[in-house]
Design a protein around this motif. Structure first.
Motif, PDB file in Angstrom:
ATOM      1  N   GLU A   1     -12.679 -50.536 -64.026  1.00 19.69           N
ATOM      2  CA  GLU A   1     -13.181 -51.891 -63.596  1.00 19.69           C
ATOM      3  C   GLU A   1     -14.232 -51.534 -62.516  1.00 19.69           C
ATOM      4  N   ILE A   2     -14.482 -50.190 -62.198  1.00 25.16           N
ATOM      5  CA  ILE A   2     -15.571 -49.876 -61.296  1.00 25.16           C
ATOM      6  C   ILE A   2     -16.971 -50.249 -62.012  1.00 25.16           C
ATOM      7  N   GLY A   3     -17.780 -50.700 -61.368  1.00 23.74           N
ATOM      8  CA  GLY A   3     -19.034 -50.847 -61.917  1.00 23.74           C
ATOM      9  C   GLY A   3     -19.277 -52.595 -62.353  1.00 23.74           C
ATOM     10  N   GLY A   4     -18.067 -53.117 -62.446  1.00 22.58           N
ATOM     11  CA  GLY A   4     -17.912 -54.364 -62.940  1.00 22.58           C
ATOM     12  C   GLY A   4     -18.006 -55.340 -61.925  1.00 22.58           C
ATOM     13  N   PRO A   5     -18.086 -56.769 -62.152  1.00 26.55           N
ATOM     14  CA  PRO A   5     -17.817 -57.626 -61.137  1.00 26.55           C
ATOM     15  C   PRO A   5     -16.884 -57.713 -60.078  1.00 26.55           C
ATOM     16  N   ARG A   6     -15.683 -57.215 -60.326  1.00 32.09           N
ATOM     17  CA  ARG A   6     -14.459 -57.354 -59.685  1.00 32.09           C
ATOM     18  C   ARG A   6     -14.401 -56.344 -58.783  1.00 32.09           C
ATOM     19  N   VAL A   7     -15.054 -55.309 -58.847  1.00 32.79           N
ATOM     20  CA  VAL A   7     -15.112 -54.096 -57.845  1.00 32.79           C
ATOM     21  C   VAL A   7     -16.504 -53.793 -57.115  1.00 32.79           C
ATOM     22  N   PHE A   8     -16.368 -53.922 -55.636  1.00 23.40           N
ATOM     23  CA  PHE A   8     -17.566 -53.418 -54.937  1.00 23.40           C
ATOM     24  C   PHE A   8     -17.216 -51.965 -54.621  1.00 23.40           C
ATOM     25  N   GLY A   9     -17.700 -51.056 -55.307  1.00 22.31           N
ATOM     26  CA  GLY A   9     -17.783 -49.611 -55.093  1.00 22.31           C
ATOM     27  C   GLY A   9     -18.915 -48.821 -54.454  1.00 22.31           C
ATOM     28  N   GLN A  10     -18.317 -47.591 -54.235  1.00 17.83           N
ATOM     29  CA  GLN A  10     -19.370 -46.649 -53.634  1.00 17.83           C
ATOM     30  C   GLN A  10     -18.824 -45.314 -54.099  1.00 17.83           C
ATOM     31  N   TYR A  11     -19.728 -44.518 -54.613  1.00 18.94           N
ATOM     32  CA  TYR A  11     -19.170 -42.961 -55.159  1.00 18.94           C
ATOM     33  C   TYR A  11     -18.828 -41.961 -53.946  1.00 18.94           C
ATOM     34  N   PRO A  12     -18.267 -41.174 -54.324  1.00 18.85           N
ATOM     35  CA  PRO A  12     -17.752 -40.222 -53.349  1.00 18.85           C
ATOM     36  C   PRO A  12     -18.668 -39.143 -52.656  1.00 18.85           C
ATOM     37  N   THR A  13     -18.690 -38.677 -51.460  1.00 20.45           N
ATOM     38  CA  THR A  13     -19.447 -37.876 -51.016  1.00 20.45           C
ATOM     39  C   THR A  13     -19.865 -36.536 -51.593  1.00 20.45           C
ATOM     40  N   GLY A  14     -19.079 -36.199 -52.729  1.00 21.45           N
ATOM     41  CA  GLY A  14     -19.418 -35.122 -53.535  1.00 21.45           C
ATOM     42  C   GLY A  14     -20.745 -35.440 -54.266  1.00 21.45           C
ATOM     43  N   TRP A  15     -20.507 -36.525 -55.064  1.00 17.23           N
ATOM     44  CA  TRP A  15     -21.689 -36.815 -55.747  1.00 17.23           C
ATOM     45  C   TRP A  15     -22.777 -37.189 -55.033  1.00 17.23           C
ATOM     46  N   ALA A  16     -22.835 -37.642 -53.628  1.00 20.78           N
ATOM     47  CA  ALA A  16     -24.003 -38.046 -53.000  1.00 20.78           C
ATOM     48  C   ALA A  16     -24.592 -36.531 -52.456  1.00 20.78           C
TER      49      ALA A  16
END
Length: 779
Positions: free
Chosen positions: A392-407
């Motif tokens: 569901e991540i990326g879709g309209p039901r989830v307000f997400g943010q990637y982890p610090t490791g990817w940043a």
């Protein structure tokens, strides 16, 4: 708040007047290499595309594994700048880009969510600072903008606000997008066309904001060409991607499935190797080790279990898809320009506004507002990531943010993140394309360029002089200087120095040397106090060897130079204790008074709605004319990121609370047959530990209750208040799947009134008569 003596509002104003003319230092004048011609005689079109929170290494020309063929083509037709720096946060960078001023002189020492009364933090561009759009329009250009504005202080975003700082009043002929700092890409919380909110109750199932922004941009260009075949245009395309919540379309996410299973350390090292091959970083550059590169904030990939790896990889797949979609937007735009025969004579500037962000925390989040933008300490047990299925991540039901490791991967090879004055916060990608330019002149450029240099450069290339005055006042002298000569001469000089500051974090680059202080000084330490670090960027571009102990005199001189530049640029007062963000003008007080809202209108704007509910108890009084078929939403506030809703379904009252993705529902007994008037009251009362109790009463009797839930804080609820329907991104996904926006019918909403109650003891906001004090100083 740390400041130099006499720096109160009056002191800051005096500093602004005394040092307002400070400009960047360059070692020689630009040498024109392009044809000088007025706008009416074939001047180039100009497109500036700004991407939100994009890290230095996230594009193909900068070492990314994410396919960006259209941006690669821009780089092949132009220039890749490897030493471009910007402000540590988005609004400051945007203000600097549009005015040519340094961020604080442009009014943006922070993002557009504060207004403590100091010139460097007004979060409004100065009235005597012409924008790039205003100068180009005066020079004969049509001026268009789509996307994120974020240059109006949030208390002036509502429908009754003074619009003097809105896009059309700052030089744009047309505007479409989100005035706020970000929004949902599947269900934007609020869209504005020109000077008015877009009255749209719902969105198609396959809606995606990035696609509509491209559609609108192309429509503006086509509309111009249908009426004027020759007039040059300026298009400012400010992407909402890849700011959180990070979202993308399913097909784009699927293309990146499996790309990140090796983990963040392997991807970071691969990007670094490609950067060396491409010449983006010098051969002697070192990739900072964990001890320097926030290793304490990043879990070791090899120690994660299979479920964690799947979850974290999915976050990055969505991020990669969002970058992919930015590239697709470039492709659609350049394809249309090629069809029109205008690509050859179009200058395209593509950049990021700051470094990649660590807002997602060590594990990322599927509950963005549970941890983003919070102004109060969160209690123990606060859930920052409400579990949802990874798919569901990326879709309209989830307000997400990637982890610090990817940043950290995004910011390869640099240290730290957005809001920092380390290179990871300010070193960003910049690509400039102009196919009409001599092919031999294109390629890499290693000279230092700052965001304030972009507007003067564009004006020089377009042959348009900057406006000498605005609204009858002489224009502020810009800080940036054109670096157009760099496009024709790889040996031409860039700038030699620049200061940086964000929430008391300080830095200055002077030639090859950089001094920085990663924390705000204590009040007793003064402007140059606190711990400082020193780096030789020529020998150590990734800041791995602190030379402060070896070069104390050089460091002291640079710290003093920073203090001088800070005075010149209205940086003071520094925020040493958070109080800079607690002060707000008393003119905002009416936004917290009781208000009656009419049904079926566009939602009440986010900040205006938040003044009624955030960090306080409140009540919603509803009078309805009841009929036997009455059904629908009475009031909704929020979206899938968090919110609450009162509805009637199947003759029963329904009370819904979405706690950052954790759903709570209470359904009451049947309201009863017959007709007549019903009085409903939703009471939302503060409990200890930043919690609320919700109680719904009908004709004075209890009807439904949700006894204890986490408060919605910070920027939640994000979607404003809609009366008589649930606008856009629904509070209750399941109810929306059954009923859509569920417009109330079978009766009438005669009255709906919000009554704000007691403010929470956690709310440290101080309202002061700032506007009056500034007016007195002006007199």
């Amino acid at each position: 708040m740390a400041a130099e003596p006499g720096c109160g509002a009056a002191g800051a104003r005096r500093g602004y007047e005394q040092f307002g003319g400070a400009v960047a230092e360059f070692s020689s004048e630009s040498t024109p290499w392009w044809p000088a011609r007025p706008a009416a005689a074939g001047a180039p079109n100009v497109v500036v595309m700004l991407v939100d929170d994009l890290g230095f290494s996230d594009l193909g020309p900068f070492g990314s594994e994410i396919p960006t063929p259209h941006i690669d083509a821009l780089a092949g037709d132009g220039w890749v700048f490897t030493n471009y720096r910007t402000a540590p946060m988005c609004s400051p960078a945007r203000a600097s880009l549009l005015t040519g001023l340094n961020p604080h002189r442009a009014g943006f020492g922070f993002v557009a969510h504060i207004d403590p009364g100091y010139p460097g933090y007004s979060c409004e561009m100065p009235e005597d600072a012409p924008t790039l759009a205003e100068s180009l329009r005066a020079g004969g250009y049509a001026t268009f903008m789509v996307g994120k504005w974020h240059l109006t202080v949030e208390s002036r975003l509502h429908d009754g606000a003074d619009r003097s700082s809105w896009p059309l009043q700052r030089g744009f002929d047309r505007y479409f997008g989100s005035m706020d700092g970000f929004t949902s890409l599947h269900h934007p919380h609020r869209l504005v066309r020109d000077n008015s909110v877009v009255d749209r109750a719902e969105f198609p199932e396959d809606y995606f904001l990035t696609d509509e922004l491209v559609d609108e941009a192309l429509g503006m260009i086509d509309g111009l060409r249908a009426n004027d075949a020759d007039k040059p245009f300026f298009l400012y395309f400010a992407h909402t991607s890849v700011h959180g919540p990070i979202q993308a379309k399913p097909a784009d996410i699927a293309r990146h499935r499996g790309r990140y299973e090796a983990g963040w350390n392997a991807l970071r090292e691969a990007r670094f190797a490609r950067q060396r091959e491409l010449g983006i970083v010098p051969a002697h550059a070192e990739l900072p080790e964990d001890a320097l590169a926030d290793g304490d904030r990043i879990p070791r990939w090899e120690e994660l279990d299979a479920g964690e790896r799947q979850l974290f990889a999915r976050h990055m797949e969505v991020y990669a898809a969002a970058v992919d979609e930015v590239d697709q937007s470039v492709g659609r735009l350049t394809a249309r320009l090629a069809e029109l025969g205008e690509l050859e004579n179009t200058i395209i500037v593509l950049a990021s506004d700051n470094g990649g962000t660590a807002e997602g925390g060590p594990s990322g989040t599927r509950s963005y507002f549970a941890q983003f933008g919070q102004s109060v300490p969160l209690p123990d047990g606060w859930v920052r990531d409400v579990p949802r299925a990874p798919e569901e991540i990326g879709g309209p039901r989830v307000f997400g943010q990637y982890p610090t490791g990817w940043a950290r991967v995004s910011n390869t090879p640099f240290r730290s993140f957005k809001a920092s004055t380390y290179e990871g916060g300010v070193h960003a990608p910049l690509v400039v394309s102009w196919p009409a330019a001599p092919a031999a002149a294109r390629g890499l450029r290693e000279q230092f360029v700052f965001v304030s240099d972009l507007a003067p450069t564009i004006l020089e290339l377009a042959g348009v002089p900057p406006l000498a005055e605005r609204h009858g006042r002489p224009a502020l002298e810009p800080d940036g200087r054109s670096v157009a000569a760099l496009l024709g001469d790889p040996a031409a000089p860039g700038r030699t120095s620049q200061y940086f500051e964000c929430t008391g974090r300080r830095a200055i680059v002077e030639g090859d040397w950089k001094a920085l202080s990663p924390l705000a000084p204590r009040r007793s330490e003064g402007a140059t106090g606190g711990a400082w670090e020193l780096y030789d960027l020529a020998a150590d571009p990734t800041e791995t060897r602190d030379l402060a102990a070896e070069e104390p005199e050089r460091l002291a001189g640079l710290a003093e130079r920073w203090r001088t530049e800070a005075w010149r640029n209205t940086v003071f007062p520094l925020d040493d204790d958070g109080s800079l963000f607690e002060l707000r003008p008393a003119s905002e007080a009416p936004l917290s008074e009781p208000v009656d809202l009419a049904p079926y209108r566009p939602p009440l704007e986010r900040f205006r709605a938040a003044r009624l509910t955030v960090l306080r108890s409140f009540a919603v009084e509803i009078t309805i004319a009841w009929g036997p078929e009455a059904a629908g939403v009475l009031v909704a506030h929020g979206d899938q990121g968090g919110g609450y809703l009162v509805a009637v379904e199947d003759g029963r009252p329904v009370l819904v609370y979405n706690a950052y993705g954790d759903m709570h529902r209470a359904i009451g007994a049947p309201i009863g047959p017959g007709t007549g008037r019903r009085e409903l009251v939703l009471r939302v009362d503060e409990l200890p530990e930043l919690r609320w109790r919700l109680r719904l009463e009908i004709d004075g009797a209890p009807a439904a209750e949700i006894p204890s839930v986490p408060m919605l804080l910070g920027m939640a609820p994000f979607t404003g208040i809609s009366v008589g329907y649930d606008y856009g991104g629904p509070v209750d996904w399941e109810l929306s799947q059954r009923r859509g926006v569920f417009r109330f019918s079978g009766g009438a909403i005669e009255r709906l009134r919000y009554v704000p109650g007691a403010r929470s003891t956690h709310d440290r906001t101080q309202l002061r008569r700032i506007d009056e004090a500034i007016a007195a100083l002006a007199d």
